[in-house]
Design a protein around this motif. Structure first.
Motif, PDB file in Angstrom:
ATOM      1  N   HIS A   8     -23.192   5.439  -3.919  1.00  0.00           N
ATOM      2  CA  HIS A   8     -23.680   4.658  -2.776  1.00  0.00           C
ATOM      3  C   HIS A   8     -25.196   4.510  -2.799  1.00  0.00           C
ATOM      4  N   PRO A  29     -21.508  -8.290   1.142  1.00  0.00           N
ATOM      5  CA  PRO A  29     -20.953  -8.562   2.471  1.00  0.00           C
ATOM      6  C   PRO A  29     -20.577  -7.276   3.208  1.00  0.00           C
ATOM      7  N   GLY A  30     -20.643  -7.360   4.523  1.00  0.00           N
ATOM      8  CA  GLY A  30     -20.240  -6.213   5.339  1.00  0.00           C
ATOM      9  C   GLY A  30     -21.301  -5.144   5.445  1.00  0.00           C
ATOM     10  N   GLN A  77     -25.068   2.042   7.571  1.00  0.00           N
ATOM     11  CA  GLN A  77     -24.376   2.587   6.397  1.00  0.00           C
ATOM     12  C   GLN A  77     -25.333   3.345   5.468  1.00  0.00           C
ATOM     13  N   HIS A 111     -17.734   9.292   6.030  1.00  0.00           N
ATOM     14  CA  HIS A 111     -16.822   8.402   5.309  1.00  0.00           C
ATOM     15  C   HIS A 111     -16.217   9.117   4.095  1.00  0.00           C
ATOM     16  N   ALA A 153      -4.322   5.367   8.000  1.00  0.00           N
ATOM     17  CA  ALA A 153      -4.038   4.123   8.727  1.00  0.00           C
ATOM     18  C   ALA A 153      -2.567   4.026   9.124  1.00  0.00           C
ATOM     19  N   ASP A 178      -6.753  -1.027   4.634  1.00  0.00           N
ATOM     20  CA  ASP A 178      -6.941  -0.234   5.841  1.00  0.00           C
ATOM     21  C   ASP A 178      -7.915  -0.950   6.769  1.00  0.00           C
ATOM     22  N   PRO A 179      -7.378  -1.745   7.679  1.00  0.00           N
ATOM     23  CA  PRO A 179      -8.217  -2.562   8.572  1.00  0.00           C
ATOM     24  C   PRO A 179      -9.103  -1.728   9.499  1.00  0.00           C
ATOM     25  N   HIS A 180      -8.791  -0.434   9.609  1.00  0.00           N
ATOM     26  CA  HIS A 180      -9.547   0.386  10.556  1.00  0.00           C
ATOM     27  C   HIS A 180     -10.783   1.016   9.949  1.00  0.00           C
ATOM     28  N   GLN A 181     -10.892   0.917   8.627  1.00  0.00           N
ATOM     29  CA  GLN A 181     -12.051   1.543   7.996  1.00  0.00           C
ATOM     30  C   GLN A 181     -13.185   0.547   7.788  1.00  0.00           C
ATOM     31  N   ASP A 182     -14.343   1.081   7.483  1.00  0.00           N
ATOM     32  CA  ASP A 182     -15.489   0.260   7.120  1.00  0.00           C
ATOM     33  C   ASP A 182     -15.253  -0.260   5.707  1.00  0.00           C
ATOM     34  N   HIS A 226     -16.932  -2.216   3.801  1.00  0.00           N
ATOM     35  CA  HIS A 226     -18.082  -2.168   2.910  1.00  0.00           C
ATOM     36  C   HIS A 226     -18.187  -0.795   2.234  1.00  0.00           C
ATOM     37  N   LEU A 227     -18.121   0.225   3.025  1.00  0.00           N
ATOM     38  CA  LEU A 227     -18.194   1.582   2.469  1.00  0.00           C
ATOM     39  C   LEU A 227     -17.016   1.869   1.562  1.00  0.00           C
ATOM     40  N   LEU A 228     -15.843   1.437   1.996  1.00  0.00           N
ATOM     41  CA  LEU A 228     -14.647   1.704   1.207  1.00  0.00           C
ATOM     42  C   LEU A 228     -14.701   0.997  -0.145  1.00  0.00           C
TER      43      LEU A 228
END
Lengths: 208, 208
Positions: free
Chosen positions: A165, A176-177, A182, A191, A203, B146-150, B152-154
């Motif tokens: 990261h 994006p995002g 972050q 995370h 999830a 996983d729509p609940h996670q960030d 970008h980070l994922l």
DNA sequence: GTCTATATAAGGATAGAC
DNA sequence: GTCTATCCTTATATAGAC
């Protein structure tokens, strides 16, 4: 008073000063990107003076990197020491590593240079010197966390999750995002720990 | 017969040859580690001839990196195309990326050089050009997973999990627990997917 | 398009005075 | 310990012949 030369006090000061001031240069521009003239200018000496302290550029570079790494050694070890459950220690380590990477960009960059080094001898020397102790500790922790997994792979994944990261820090902002928070090491640490703990299974029951 | 000059046939061949042969050099030694002499020798030309095709070293480097990246673009996109559940697509991508990193070391190294580049303009150009499309695709996939996670980070974590292992390839062999089969991209891909799927929760009910 | 020759600068490293 | 002065090599880039 005292016409005697007081040479015992400032002993060896210059050598350390050279290391301390050249390390950031090597971190930013790499071995080939820094000349002896650059170093001399940063320290406030002439080129020739550098050769009194170091036999050649290679040695200066090697010592500068080792110096910077030695500086971080204590901090890195402290992250893994102490007691608590394996999970508690993992969380402490991940948070500490993330904070260090966010704080000391030079250190991160030096690590990247070492990873790119094609000089086998130089790389193995530095790798063993810096990475090994660190890796062993995380490797052992990985064993405790999950005795059934390949601890080597797992340890490397833990490092990768945190370090990558920050390696991509400069380019991430074009993706994006991206949101500023972050870049906060605490956000990243959470995370990473969450991912390590449960993967994406957290999830809703998405397809398999 | 046509005495007209038949210059349409061998056009632009040399230029591409220079790019193709210089890219590996830049991959191995970086911008500062490669001289125009080195490139000329590799291609079998004199230095001066290079300046007929490129205005200067900077331009040659930039074009060589872009060339190498463009070569990989199709392969990278193919990995993310196609249908199937998000998990199936993730597994296909992780396996494909791992295989590519294992196969084409030069490409991996060029990526590392770009990440270390301190020239903002150069970095942003290359980053957008290569990384962005790729990242967007994985980002979208992350959303589905996983729509609940960030996302970008994922997405960045997914890249990091795969790429970091290969970045450390040369130093990994000095670390404990290393075994040759860990260098197999398939083994790594399985490890990464397993980690992403369930984290460490798979193990017995260890603390927490 | 590629060559030879060369201008000009920057690089690593040493000698010897202080 | 640090300086000045210098050597030698390597580097980027250009000029002009072919």
């Amino acid at each position: 008073m005292s016409s005697q030369t007081v040479k015992t006090i400032p002993k060896r000061k210059t050598r350390e000063e050279i290391l301390e001031l050249s390390a950031p240069l090597f971190a930013r521009h790499g071995y080939d990107g820094v000349s002896m003239r650059d170093v001399a200018a940063a320290v406030g000496l002439t080129q020739a003076a550098l050769y009194y302290h170091f036999s050649n550029k290679d040695q200066l570079y090697l010592d500068a990197v080792a110096y910077e790494f030695r500086e971080k050694e204590a901090a890195l070890k402290a992250m893994l020491a102490g007691n608590g459950t394996p999970w508690e220690r993992l969380e402490r380590f991940v948070a500490g590593l993330a904070r260090m990477m966010a704080t000391d960009k030079d250190f991160l960059r030096l690590v990247q240079w070492v990873l790119l080094d094609t000089d086998e001898a130089r790389q193995s020397t530095l790798a063993k010197q810096v990475f090994r102790d660190m890796f062993v500790a995380v490797h052992d922790l990985a064993c405790e966390l999950d005795p059934h997994q390949d601890a080597h792979l797992l340890a490397m994944s833990i490092f990768g999750l945190v370090i990558f990261h920050f390696q991509t820090g400069a380019t991430r902002k074009f993706m994006p995002g991206h949101r500023p928070h972050q870049d906060d090491p605490e956000v990243l640490a959470r995370h990473v720990c969450e991912l390590l703990r449960r993967g994406l299974a957290a999830a809703d029951g998405e397809a398999r």
